[in-house]
Design a protein around this motif. Structure first.
Motif, mmCIF file in Angstrom:
data_model
loop_
_atom_site.group_PDB
_atom_site.id
_atom_site.type_symbol
_atom_site.label_atom_id
_atom_site.label_comp_id
_atom_site.label_asym_id
_atom_site.label_seq_id
_atom_site.Cartn_x
_atom_site.Cartn_y
_atom_site.Cartn_z
ATOM 1 N N LEU A 110 0.814 -1.215 0.000
ATOM 2 C CA LEU A 110 0.000 0.000 0.000
ATOM 3 C C LEU A 110 0.850 1.269 0.000
ATOM 4 C CD1 LEU A 110 -2.905 1.153 0.225
ATOM 5 C CD2 LEU A 110 -2.637 1.038 2.712
ATOM 6 N N VAL A 111 1.870 1.326 0.876
ATOM 7 C CA VAL A 111 2.608 2.583 1.074
ATOM 8 C C VAL A 111 4.101 2.465 0.752
ATOM 9 C CG1 VAL A 111 0.971 3.442 2.790
ATOM 10 C CG2 VAL A 111 2.963 2.113 3.550
ATOM 11 N N GLY A 112 4.563 1.290 0.364
ATOM 12 C CA GLY A 112 5.976 1.115 0.035
ATOM 13 C C GLY A 112 6.792 0.601 1.200
ATOM 14 N N ASP A 113 7.856 -0.137 0.882
ATOM 15 C CA ASP A 113 8.690 -0.768 1.914
ATOM 16 C C ASP A 113 9.266 0.241 2.904
ATOM 17 O OD1 ASP A 113 8.151 -2.922 0.317
ATOM 18 O OD2 ASP A 113 10.235 -3.562 0.071
ATOM 19 N N ASP A 114 9.661 1.415 2.409
ATOM 20 C CA ASP A 114 10.325 2.403 3.270
ATOM 21 C C ASP A 114 9.377 3.008 4.306
ATOM 22 O OD1 ASP A 114 12.631 1.971 1.851
ATOM 23 O OD2 ASP A 114 12.447 3.774 0.620
ATOM 24 N N ASN A 115 8.089 2.822 4.132
ATOM 25 C CA ASN A 115 7.108 3.411 5.048
ATOM 26 C C ASN A 115 6.485 2.391 6.002
ATOM 27 O OD1 ASN A 115 7.168 6.182 4.191
ATOM 28 N ND2 ASN A 115 6.210 5.502 2.288
ATOM 29 N N VAL A 116 7.079 1.210 6.061
ATOM 30 C CA VAL A 116 6.597 0.170 6.985
ATOM 31 C C VAL A 116 7.773 -0.277 7.841
ATOM 32 C CG1 VAL A 116 5.521 -2.093 7.219
ATOM 33 C CG2 VAL A 116 4.834 -0.578 5.349
ATOM 34 N N PHE A 117 7.642 -0.132 9.153
ATOM 35 C CA PHE A 117 8.693 -0.503 10.096
ATOM 36 C C PHE A 117 8.287 -1.801 10.791
ATOM 37 C CE2 PHE A 117 8.677 4.046 9.491
ATOM 38 C CZ PHE A 117 10.007 4.292 9.171
ATOM 39 N N GLU A 118 8.974 -2.882 10.412
ATOM 40 C CA GLU A 118 8.579 -4.204 10.895
ATOM 41 C C GLU A 118 9.142 -4.558 12.272
ATOM 42 O OE1 GLU A 118 8.054 -7.602 8.143
ATOM 43 O OE2 GLU A 118 9.163 -6.346 6.725
ATOM 44 N N ASN A 119 10.092 -3.798 12.736
ATOM 45 C CA ASN A 119 10.666 -4.067 14.059
ATOM 46 C C ASN A 119 10.547 -2.828 14.941
ATOM 47 O OD1 ASN A 119 11.750 -6.826 13.683
ATOM 48 N ND2 ASN A 119 12.956 -5.823 12.083
ATOM 49 N N ILE A 120 9.384 -2.221 14.914
ATOM 50 C CA ILE A 120 9.172 -1.010 15.704
ATOM 51 C C ILE A 120 9.254 -1.352 17.188
ATOM 52 C CG2 ILE A 120 6.641 -1.152 15.910
ATOM 53 C CD1 ILE A 120 6.700 1.932 15.165
ATOM 54 N N ASP A 121 9.779 -0.407 17.967
ATOM 55 C CA ASP A 121 9.916 -0.661 19.403
ATOM 56 C C ASP A 121 8.557 -0.872 20.044
ATOM 57 O OD1 ASP A 121 12.661 -0.421 19.365
ATOM 58 O OD2 ASP A 121 12.648 1.719 19.865
ATOM 59 N N LEU A 141 -7.992 8.572 7.279
ATOM 60 C CA LEU A 141 -9.139 7.686 7.086
ATOM 61 C C LEU A 141 -9.046 6.837 5.814
ATOM 62 C CD1 LEU A 141 -11.926 10.161 8.280
ATOM 63 C CD2 LEU A 141 -11.175 8.102 9.493
ATOM 64 N N PRO A 142 -8.772 7.440 4.625
ATOM 65 C CA PRO A 142 -8.689 6.602 3.418
ATOM 66 C C PRO A 142 -7.546 5.592 3.470
ATOM 67 C CG PRO A 142 -8.930 8.923 2.838
ATOM 68 C CD PRO A 142 -8.628 8.872 4.302
ATOM 69 N N VAL A 143 -6.436 5.974 4.117
ATOM 70 C CA VAL A 143 -5.303 5.047 4.228
ATOM 71 C C VAL A 143 -5.696 3.830 5.052
ATOM 72 C CG1 VAL A 143 -2.879 4.796 4.886
ATOM 73 C CG2 VAL A 143 -3.726 7.024 4.110
ATOM 74 N N GLY A 144 -6.351 4.086 6.196
ATOM 75 C CA GLY A 144 -6.779 2.986 7.049
ATOM 76 C C GLY A 144 -7.793 2.086 6.374
ATOM 77 N N VAL A 145 -8.759 2.682 5.684
ATOM 78 C CA VAL A 145 -9.777 1.882 4.987
ATOM 79 C C VAL A 145 -9.129 1.057 3.887
ATOM 80 C CG1 VAL A 145 -11.836 1.966 3.537
ATOM 81 C CG2 VAL A 145 -11.660 3.460 5.532
ATOM 82 N N ASN A 146 -8.223 1.677 3.133
ATOM 83 C CA ASN A 146 -7.556 0.954 2.058
ATOM 84 C C ASN A 146 -6.742 -0.223 2.603
ATOM 85 O OD1 ASN A 146 -7.183 1.978 -1.057
ATOM 86 N ND2 ASN A 146 -5.591 0.538 -0.433
ATOM 87 N N PHE A 147 -6.114 -0.015 3.762
ATOM 88 C CA PHE A 147 -5.376 -1.127 4.380
ATOM 89 C C PHE A 147 -6.318 -2.268 4.729
ATOM 90 C CE2 PHE A 147 -4.042 -3.419 8.178
ATOM 91 C CZ PHE A 147 -2.831 -3.948 7.739
ATOM 92 N N TRP A 148 -7.448 -1.945 5.353
ATOM 93 C CA TRP A 148 -8.409 -2.999 5.698
ATOM 94 C C TRP A 148 -8.876 -3.737 4.452
ATOM 95 C CZ3 TRP A 148 -7.510 -4.410 10.099
ATOM 96 C CH2 TRP A 148 -7.662 -3.686 11.274
ATOM 97 N N VAL A 149 -9.175 -2.997 3.409
ATOM 98 C CA VAL A 149 -9.674 -3.614 2.175
ATOM 99 C C VAL A 149 -8.616 -4.537 1.566
ATOM 100 C CG1 VAL A 149 -10.346 -3.122 -0.211
ATOM 101 C CG2 VAL A 149 -11.350 -1.797 1.671
#
Length: 389
Positions: free
Chosen positions: A317-328, A373-381
């Motif tokens: 949805l937002v690209g690899d650089d915008n997702v932190f998989e090991n967030i504290d 809001l649209p980002v969250g809805v798009n993620f759910w979808v």
């Protein structure tokens, strides 16, 4: 993957829902107006639902149009507010004195409503999506109550997911980690019992304020001297109540606070040391102490497989650089932990910070960012689409 245009076109409508909910904040397990608003929306979209779990909770569902699979996914949003005044000057600020949506549950609810509406109109999957509108997240165990009242017995839900807005992350970024995500929450009250008297004759008293002060200072050494420095744990004394006059030493003082941990062993060590310290110090001053210690929420532990799945959806949805998989992990608590103790799934942060939305959660200037809001809805979808592939 860009935000679907049809979801972007819902922004104004979803903002209206969110801002309406922001004006009518309600305390946990008493979200009657909020729940009615959600039900009215679901009815208008011909979405089936059940009302009444944990008093005001709602479970809605949409069946896919591509077959008769028993596979299912649950999406959860919390909907309660906090007992605190709002200091914003927004046109849609809280109308309920002393109550405020200071944690963004109005936004979480609106995102889930948007997802329900879109998925109802686009049911091109094989299975069932459940939309869980949960009351009483803020310290009132709404998730646990829903489970005890049949959430997972009455509804076949294979996996369950939740989003929480996160002001520490820029708008549209995501954070998730496998393992501990949010801490276990405990609360305690220490009633220090002394012997009151005239402040000018302290030799005739057993001063509970002196005892309480020593307890506060010594409790602060538990983390640094009894817990390994590589472990995550926190103790905060948040209330001290005692005394009525300048020239009177009172009989009692009450200390209150919270403990946050991730591991059961560490949790128990801290509980035992708080009790030992309070009793020992009180006795050394010829006083007494009564300790009321309550285990609240368990830690929120994200399973590896489902968290990786959710992270990959976010990356699309937002690209690899915008997702932190090991967030504290965060020392805050979350009763979505009860759901993850019953079902696989994951709990994710979704960033909301921009120039107009810098306030932290649980502060009187906080406001949910409607552009999220649209980002969250798009993620759910997209989560639903990928789940049923």
């Amino acid at each position: 993957m860009p935000i679907l245009n049809s979801i972007n076109q819902m922004l104004k409508e979803m903002s209206d829902w969110r801002q309406h909910l922001h004006q009518i904040p309600e305390i946990g397990l008493k979200e009657h107006s909020t729940s009615k608003y959600i039900q009215d929306k679901l009815k208008s979209w011909n979405i089936e639902y059940k009302f009444g779990l944990a008093k005001t909770g709602i479970v809605a569902w949409v069946k896919g149009s591509k077959g008769n699979s028993n596979k299912s996914i649950g999406l959860r949003a919390d909907m309660d507010a906090l007992p605190m005044p709002e200091k914003n000057s927004l046109k849609y600020k809280s109308k309920n004195t002393g109550l405020m949506h200071a944690c963004g549950h109005d936004g979480h609810t609106s995102m889930l409503l948007g997802a329900a509406k879109y998925i109802k109109d686009n049911p091109d999957f094989d299975g069932t999506v459940y939309f869980i509108f949960q009351p009483g997240e803020e310290g009132l165990h709404g998730g646990e109550i829903m489970i005890k009242e049949g959430l997972f017995n009455d509804f076949k839900i294979d996996e369950v997911y939740a989003l929480h807005n996160w002001p520490e992350l820029p708008l549209g970024q995501f954070g998730v980690t496998e393992g501990p995500m949010m801490a276990a929450v405990d609360e305690f009250d220490i009633i220090v019992k002394g012997k009151g008297g005239h402040a000018a004759m302290p030799q005739n008293t057993i001063d509970p304020i002196i005892i309480a002060s020593q307890i506060v200072l010594t409790i602060q050494t538990i983390i640094s001297r009894f817990i390994s420095p590589i472990e995550k744990a926190l103790i905060s004394i948040t209330k001290i109540n005692g005394g009525t006059a300048y020239n009177v030493i009172d009989d009692n003082v009450i200390l209150s606070g919270t403990v946050r941990t991730f591991k059961p062993k560490i949790r128990k060590i801290i509980e035992n040391k708080i009790k030992e310290i309070a009793l020992g110090i009180a006795k050394s001053y010829n006083g007494e102490a009564e300790i009321i210690y309550t285990n609240k929420y368990p830690p929120t532990i994200n399973p590896k497989k489902e968290s990786k799945f959710a992270a990959n959806v976010a990356k699309e949805l937002v690209g690899d650089d915008n997702v932190f998989e090991n967030i504290d992990p965060c020392m805050g608590g979350e009763d979505f932990s009860y759901m993850l103790n019953e079902k696989p799934g994951s709990y994710l942060y979704i960033g909301q910070r921009d120039e107009s939305h810098k306030a932290y959660l649980h502060t009187s200037k906080y406001d949910f960012n409607d552009n999220l809001l649209p980002v969250g809805v798009n993620f759910w979808v997209e989560l639903v689409k990928n789940f049923f592939k």
